[in-house]
Design a protein around this motif. Structure first.
Motif, mmCIF file in Angstrom:
data_model
loop_
_atom_site.group_PDB
_atom_site.id
_atom_site.type_symbol
_atom_site.label_atom_id
_atom_site.label_comp_id
_atom_site.label_asym_id
_atom_site.label_seq_id
_atom_site.Cartn_x
_atom_site.Cartn_y
_atom_site.Cartn_z
ATOM 1 N N LEU A 4 1.084 -0.896 -0.020
ATOM 2 C CA LEU A 4 -0.024 -0.234 -0.143
ATOM 3 C C LEU A 4 1.128 1.421 -0.367
ATOM 4 O O LEU A 4 0.302 2.404 -0.265
ATOM 5 N N HIS A 5 2.474 0.710 0.637
ATOM 6 C CA HIS A 5 3.274 2.598 0.736
ATOM 7 C C HIS A 5 3.542 2.544 -0.803
ATOM 8 O O HIS A 5 3.624 3.562 -0.997
ATOM 9 N N ALA A 55 0.348 4.045 -2.725
ATOM 10 C CA ALA A 55 0.534 5.614 -2.652
ATOM 11 C C ALA A 55 1.485 6.350 -3.472
ATOM 12 O O ALA A 55 1.481 6.956 -3.797
ATOM 13 N N TYR A 75 -1.939 7.272 1.282
ATOM 14 C CA TYR A 75 -2.392 5.952 2.789
ATOM 15 C C TYR A 75 -2.321 6.673 3.745
ATOM 16 O O TYR A 75 -0.544 7.205 4.261
#
Length: 391
Positions: free
Chosen positions: A204-205, A208, A215
Motif C-alpha cells: 500500500l505504501h 500510494a 495512504y
C-alpha cells in the motif's frame, strides 16, 4: 426484572460498574464506549471503580489472591468504589480480558450490588485462561453470566466454570459516528490503524507513492489514551474520512492464540459504522457471516501478498465505487451492528424482556437509516443532473 409497562416494554433497574478510570490503552477505550451505550439502552446508574491510594495498594493491584483477601481492610484496598444504595435488578461490567475482570474481587460487597450480575469480556483466547485462573475462581464463578466477544475462547471458558458463557460479537455505538456523506469529503484513500501486516503495508505504501494517493497509517507503538471518549470520537472521524480501511482477523499476527481459528475483530465493526470499504485478509465465509452477515463492501488483500492485484489497484482509485460500497456498509451497521443489537442477544440469554431504552434506540437507528438513504438519493440525483448538464 420488571417495572411499569411502556409501549410493550418494561423498565429494569440496572447498574453499570465501570473500570474506565483504571486503564488508558486504546482497546480499553472501546470498553468505555460499549459500557456507555449499554447504560443508555438500560437507563442504568453508573458507578466507577477507582484505584486505591498508597504504595501497598499499588503493589497489591496485580496480585489477585492477596489483593482480594485485603479487600475489606481499608488501608490496603487496591481498588475502591461507592457501593450502590440499593440492590439492583441487573449489574454489568465491561472489560477487555478476564484478568481485568479481577478488579471486582477487590471491591467490598460487589456481589450484593444486584440480583443478576453479568460481565461482557471482549477478548478470551484459550491460551490466556491459565493466567486468568485466579479471576475465574474469585469472580467468574460468582457471576450469573459471562458474554464474550471472541468465539474461540468460549468453549474453553465453559469447561472451566459453571457460569453460563455466551458468545456475543462486539459492536460499536453506530449512532455516535458522524458519517461523511459525500465522496469528495473522504480525503484519505486507504487507512491502516493498529497492528498491521508488513507486506500489506509495503504494497500500500508503494501504491500510494506510485499513484499519488494518500495512504494514512500510525507510527506509534501501544500509545496510551488520555481521554477514552475523545480517542474514540477522533478515531471515528479519521475512519469516516477514509475510502478504504484495512481490517484483518483479530490478533491475526498471533495465530497461537486461536489455534488456527480466525475471528472477526473490532476493525470490521468500526469500518462498517463509519461507512468505509473493508480491505484486508478476511476470515472465511462462515466466520464473516456469523458476525457480519456478508457486508457488501469487502475488498481482499491477503496478508503476506506478493503483489497488489491489478483489479484491486483499479478499484482503490475509483472514488465513486468505494463511496458506494461504504454507504452500503454504513446501512448494514445501522441495521444490525449497533450495541442495541448485541443487547438483544444478551437479553434473550438472560430472559429479560424489551426495555424502553432499547426500543427508543432501535427507532433512532431506523430514522437515521432513512435520513441517510434520502441524502444518498439526493446526491445521486445531483450528480446525474451535473453530468447531463456537462453534455
Amino acid at each position: 426484572m420488571s417495572g411499569p409497562a411502556v409501549d410493550g416494554a418494561s423498565a429494569i433497574d440496572a447498574l453499570v460498574v465501570s473500570p474506565r478510570r483504571l486503564w488508558d490503552l486504546p482497546w480499553t477505550a472501546y470498553c468505555t464506549e460499549l459500557e456507555s451505550a449499554l447504560a443508555q439502552v438500560l437507563g442504568a446508574e453508573t458507578i466507577e471503580i477507582e484505584r486505591g491510594e498508597g504504595r501497598l495498594a499499588t503493589a497489591l493491584a496485580p496480585r489477585f489472591r492477596v489483593r482480594n483477601l485485603a479487600a475489606t481492610w481499608t488501608p490496603v484496598q487496591a481498588f475502591s468504589w461507592r457501593p450502590p444504595q440499593r440492590r439492583h435488578d441487573l449489574a454489568i461490567i465491561v472489560v477487555n480480558d478476564l484478568r481485568q475482570l479481577g478488579v471486582l474481587g477487590a471491591l467490598r460487597s460487589w456481589r450484593a450490588a444486584a440480583t443478576v450480575f453479568v460481565a461482557y469480556v471482549y477478548e478470551i483466547w484459550p491460551t490466556w485462561l491459565p493466567a486468568a485462573a485466579p479471576v475465574i475462581d474469585d469472580v467468574v464463578d460468582r457471576l450469573d453470566h459471562v458474554f464474550v466477544g471472541i468465539r474461540t475462547g468460549a468453549d474453553a471458558l465453559r469447561a472451566r466454570t459453571s457460569t453460563p458463557v455466551t458468545f456475543v460479537p462486539p459492536a460499536v455505538d453506530v449512532l455516535a459516528v458522524e458519517p461523511v456523506t459525500t465522496s469528495g469529503a473522504r480525503r484519505i484513500d486507504v487507512s491502516n490503524r493498529g497492528r498491521r501486516d508488513p507486506r500489506q503495508h509495503e504494497l500500500l505504501h508503494a501504491w500510494a507513492q506510485r499513484t499519488g494517493r494518500f495512504y494514512e497509517f500510525d507510527t506509534l507503538q501501544q500509545a496510551t489514551v488520555a481521554d477514552p471518549v475523545e480517542h474514540r470520537r477522533h478515531y471515528y472521524e479519521q475512519i469516516a474520512r477514509s475510502r478504504a480501511f484495512v481490517a484483518n482477523p483479530a490478533r491475526f499476527d498471533l495465530p497461537e492464540l486461536s489455534a488456527g481459528a480466525t475471528e472477526v475483530g473490532l476493525r470490521y465493526l468500526e469500518a462498517l459504522a463509519c461507512g468505509t470499504a473493508l480491505l484486508g485478509d478476511h476470515p472465511a465465509g462462515s466466520g464473516i457471516r456469523r458476525v457480519l452477515e456478508d457486508p457488501p463492501g469487502m475488498l481482499v488483500l491477503p496478508t503476506g501478498a506478493g503483489a497488489l492485484d491489478a483489479g484491486l489497484e483499479h478499484l482503490l482509485g475509483d472514488e465513486a465505487a468505494l463511496h458506494e460500497l461504504g454507504v452500503a456498509n454504513r446501512a448494514a451497521a445501522l441495521d444490525r451492528h449497533d450495541v442495541v443489537h448485541r443487547w438483544d442477544v444478551m437479553a434473550a440469554a438472560l430472559g429479560v424482556g424489551p426495555v424502553p431504552g432499547a426500543a427508543r434506540r432501535q427507532a433512532e437507528l431506523r430514522s437515521t437509516a432513512r435520513r441517510e438513504a434520502r441524502a444518498g438519493d439526493a446526491q445521486v440525483c445531483a450528480a446525474t443532473a451535473s453530468s447531463n448538464a456537462a453534455r
